[in-house]
Motif scaffolding. Structure first.
Motif, PDB file in Angstrom:
ATOM      1  N   LEU A  67      91.442 141.216 -95.325  1.00 57.17           N
ATOM      2  CA  LEU A  67      93.087 141.782 -95.645  1.00 57.17           C
ATOM      3  C   LEU A  67      93.651 141.894 -94.981  1.00 57.17           C
ATOM      4  N   PHE A  68      95.135 140.765 -95.562  1.00 59.85           N
ATOM      5  CA  PHE A  68      95.555 139.949 -94.792  1.00 59.85           C
ATOM      6  C   PHE A  68      96.735 141.350 -94.553  1.00 59.85           C
ATOM      7  N   GLU A  69      97.514 140.691 -93.238  1.00 55.51           N
ATOM      8  CA  GLU A  69      98.151 141.386 -93.081  1.00 55.51           C
ATOM      9  C   GLU A  69      99.568 140.336 -91.910  1.00 55.51           C
ATOM     10  N   TYR A  70     100.525 140.590 -91.477  1.00 58.05           N
ATOM     11  CA  TYR A  70     101.381 139.330 -91.073  1.00 58.05           C
ATOM     12  C   TYR A  70     101.100 138.999 -89.731  1.00 58.05           C
ATOM     13  N   ILE A  71      99.895 139.667 -88.904  1.00 58.74           N
ATOM     14  CA  ILE A  71      99.503 139.089 -87.870  1.00 58.74           C
ATOM     15  C   ILE A  71      98.152 138.104 -87.944  1.00 58.74           C
ATOM     16  N   ASP A  72      97.330 137.975 -89.416  1.00 60.97           N
ATOM     17  CA  ASP A  72      96.761 136.952 -89.621  1.00 60.97           C
ATOM     18  C   ASP A  72      96.856 135.279 -89.939  1.00 60.97           C
ATOM     19  N   PHE A  73      98.433 136.153 -90.813  1.00 61.10           N
ATOM     20  CA  PHE A  73      99.746 134.838 -90.560  1.00 61.10           C
ATOM     21  C   PHE A  73      99.561 133.763 -89.954  1.00 61.10           C
ATOM     22  N   GLU A  74     100.062 134.711 -89.100  1.00 63.23           N
ATOM     23  CA  GLU A  74     100.664 134.231 -87.657  1.00 63.23           C
ATOM     24  C   GLU A  74      99.783 133.594 -86.953  1.00 63.23           C
ATOM     25  N   SER A  75      98.495 134.029 -86.936  1.00 64.89           N
ATOM     26  CA  SER A  75      97.305 133.680 -86.781  1.00 64.89           C
ATOM     27  C   SER A  75      96.710 132.792 -86.643  1.00 64.89           C
ATOM     28  N   LEU A  76      96.616 132.944 -88.141  1.00 66.21           N
ATOM     29  CA  LEU A  76      95.955 131.723 -88.224  1.00 66.21           C
ATOM     30  C   LEU A  76      96.305 130.271 -88.349  1.00 66.21           C
ATOM     31  N   TYR A  77      98.198 130.027 -89.210  1.00 69.39           N
ATOM     32  CA  TYR A  77      99.233 129.035 -88.592  1.00 69.39           C
ATOM     33  C   TYR A  77      99.069 128.635 -87.695  1.00 69.39           C
ATOM     34  N   ALA A  78      99.079 128.905 -86.163  1.00 73.52           N
ATOM     35  CA  ALA A  78      99.376 128.886 -84.740  1.00 73.52           C
ATOM     36  C   ALA A  78      97.153 128.148 -85.136  1.00 73.52           C
ATOM     37  N   LEU A  79      96.668 128.677 -85.445  1.00 71.96           N
ATOM     38  CA  LEU A  79      95.292 128.115 -85.615  1.00 71.96           C
ATOM     39  C   LEU A  79      95.260 126.361 -85.530  1.00 71.96           C
ATOM     40  N   MET A  80      95.616 126.534 -86.978  1.00 70.20           N
ATOM     41  CA  MET A  80      95.504 125.748 -88.374  1.00 70.20           C
ATOM     42  C   MET A  80      96.176 125.576 -89.293  1.00 70.20           C
ATOM     43  N   PRO A  81      98.148 125.316 -88.255  1.00 73.87           N
ATOM     44  CA  PRO A  81      98.565 125.174 -89.493  1.00 73.87           C
ATOM     45  C   PRO A  81      98.473 124.151 -90.604  1.00 73.87           C
ATOM     46  N   ASN A  82      97.892 122.854 -90.677  1.00 78.66           N
ATOM     47  CA  ASN A  82      97.447 121.922 -91.818  1.00 78.66           C
ATOM     48  C   ASN A  82      96.657 122.744 -93.134  1.00 78.66           C
ATOM     49  N   THR A  83      95.141 123.449 -92.383  1.00 81.05           N
ATOM     50  CA  THR A  83      94.239 124.198 -93.453  1.00 81.05           C
ATOM     51  C   THR A  83      95.535 125.163 -93.752  1.00 81.05           C
ATOM     52  N   MET A  84      96.363 125.727 -93.639  1.00 83.91           N
ATOM     53  CA  MET A  84      96.773 126.949 -94.101  1.00 83.91           C
ATOM     54  C   MET A  84      98.302 126.106 -95.055  1.00 83.91           C
ATOM     55  N   ASN A  85      98.717 125.037 -94.394  1.00 81.98           N
ATOM     56  CA  ASN A  85      99.768 124.106 -95.232  1.00 81.98           C
ATOM     57  C   ASN A  85      99.369 123.694 -96.532  1.00 81.98           C
ATOM     58  N   ASN A  86      97.917 123.354 -96.550  1.00 83.23           N
ATOM     59  CA  ASN A  86      97.574 122.415 -97.203  1.00 83.23           C
ATOM     60  C   ASN A  86      96.345 123.232 -98.515  1.00 83.23           C
ATOM     61  N   ALA A  87      96.120 124.606 -98.006  1.00 83.76           N
ATOM     62  CA  ALA A  87      95.297 124.873 -99.183  1.00 83.76           C
ATOM     63  C   ALA A  87      95.909 125.263-100.316  1.00 83.76           C
ATOM     64  N   LEU A  88      95.109 124.946-101.127  1.00 82.43           N
ATOM     65  CA  LEU A  88      95.666 124.924-102.829  1.00 82.43           C
ATOM     66  C   LEU A  88      95.711 126.333-103.077  1.00 82.43           C
ATOM     67  N   GLN A  89      94.390 127.322-102.525  1.00 81.93           N
ATOM     68  CA  GLN A  89      94.771 128.792-102.564  1.00 81.93           C
ATOM     69  C   GLN A  89      94.556 129.500-101.310  1.00 81.93           C
ATOM     70  N   ILE A  90      95.196 130.197-101.533  1.00 83.97           N
ATOM     71  CA  ILE A  90      94.341 131.733-100.050  1.00 83.97           C
ATOM     72  C   ILE A  90      94.018 132.533-100.934  1.00 83.97           C
ATOM     73  N   MET A  91      93.215 132.874-101.237  1.00 84.62           N
ATOM     74  CA  MET A  91      92.566 133.931-101.445  1.00 84.62           C
ATOM     75  C   MET A  91      92.201 135.005-100.970  1.00 84.62           C
ATOM     76  N   CYS A  92      92.533 136.231-100.907  1.00 86.38           N
ATOM     77  CA  CYS A  92      92.165 137.713 -99.589  1.00 86.38           C
ATOM     78  C   CYS A  92      92.099 138.552-100.840  1.00 86.38           C
ATOM     79  N   ARG A  93      92.200 139.742 -99.723  1.00 85.34           N
ATOM     80  CA  ARG A  93      91.612 141.345-100.572  1.00 85.34           C
ATOM     81  C   ARG A  93      92.995 141.486-100.749  1.00 85.34           C
ATOM     82  N   ASN A  94      93.771 141.104-100.173  1.00 88.05           N
ATOM     83  CA  ASN A  94      95.472 141.549-100.989  1.00 88.05           C
ATOM     84  C   ASN A  94      96.363 140.576-102.017  1.00 88.05           C
TER      85      ASN A  94
END
Length: 169
Positions: A67-94
Motif C-alpha cells: 500500500l503505497f505512501e509518499y515514503i514508498d515513492f520517495e524511497s523507491l525513486y532514490a533506490l531505483m530511479p530508472n526502474t520507477m521512471n520506465n515501468a509501464l505500470q506500477i500496480m499496488c494496493r492503492n
C-alpha cells in the motif's frame, strides 16, 4: 513482458519485514506501523541492480502488494530511479481496483486479477518474478511463466541476464 514484485524481488526489505513474522503469519499492521523508520534500511537485490541497468531493453511493470505512501515513492525513486521512471505500470494496493484487484485478499488472490488484466491489455506473454510461492503457483496455473525471485538473490547480473533471456524466448 516482465511482471516484477518489489519487496524481496527487487528490494531487500528484510530488515523491517523480519520483525513482523510470527511463525508463518505476517503481521501487516506491525509492518505498516514501522515502515517510516525501517524503509531507510531497504537496499537493492541483484535483480534490482540488473533491472536498473537494463530498463530500456525490456518491457516491464511493477506489481506489488504494498500500500503505497509518499515514503514508498520517495524511497523507491532514490533506490531505483530508472526502474520507477520506465515501468509501464506500477500496480499496488492503492490502484489495484482499477485492474480488478481486491485490496483485502492475500497476495496470490490479489495479484491474479492484476496479472490477467496485464495479459488482456498488453496481449503479451508474461514472465512473473515474485518471491511469494503462492503468487508463483497461481501464475503458473494460469499459464504464465514464473521465476522465483529467491532463486536470483545470490546470482551475478550476467547470470540473471541469462535467466531472463531464457524466460522471454
Amino acid at each position: 513482458m516482465l511482471v516484477l514484485d518489489i519487496d524481496q524481488t527487487l528490494i531487500d526489505s528484510s530488515v523491517r519485514e523480519n520483525e513482523c513474522w510470527h511463525r508463518d503469519t505476517f503481521d501487516l499492521d506491525k509492518y505498516l506501523s514501522q515502515k517510516s523508520e525501517g524503509i531507510v534500511y531497504d537496499t537493492l537485490l541483484p535483480l534490482g541492480y540488473w533491472l536498473e541497468s537494463n530498463t530500456e531493453k525490456y518491457d516491464f511493470l511493477l506489481c506489488t502488494s504494498r500500500l503505497f505512501e509518499y515514503i514508498d515513492f520517495e524511497s523507491l525513486y532514490a533506490l531505483m530511479p530508472n526502474t520507477m521512471n520506465n515501468a509501464l505500470q506500477i500496480m499496488c494496493r492503492n490502484n489495484s481496483l482499477d485492474y480488478g484487484g481486491n485490496t483485502c485478499e492475500s497476495s496470490d488472490k490479489y495479484k491474479l486479477p492484476l496479472l490477467n488484466w496485464v495479459k488482456a491489455n498488453y496481449n503479451r506473454e508474461l514472465v512473473v518474478i515474485d518471491d511469494c510461492p503462492k503468487v508463483l503457483q497461481v501464475a503458473r496455473q494460469s499459464g504464465y511463466k514464473a521465476i522465483c525471485a529467491r532463486d536470483l538473490w545470490h546470482l551475478s547480473e550476467s547470470d540473471i541476464m541469462g535467466i531472463i533471456k531464457n524466460a522471454i524466448t
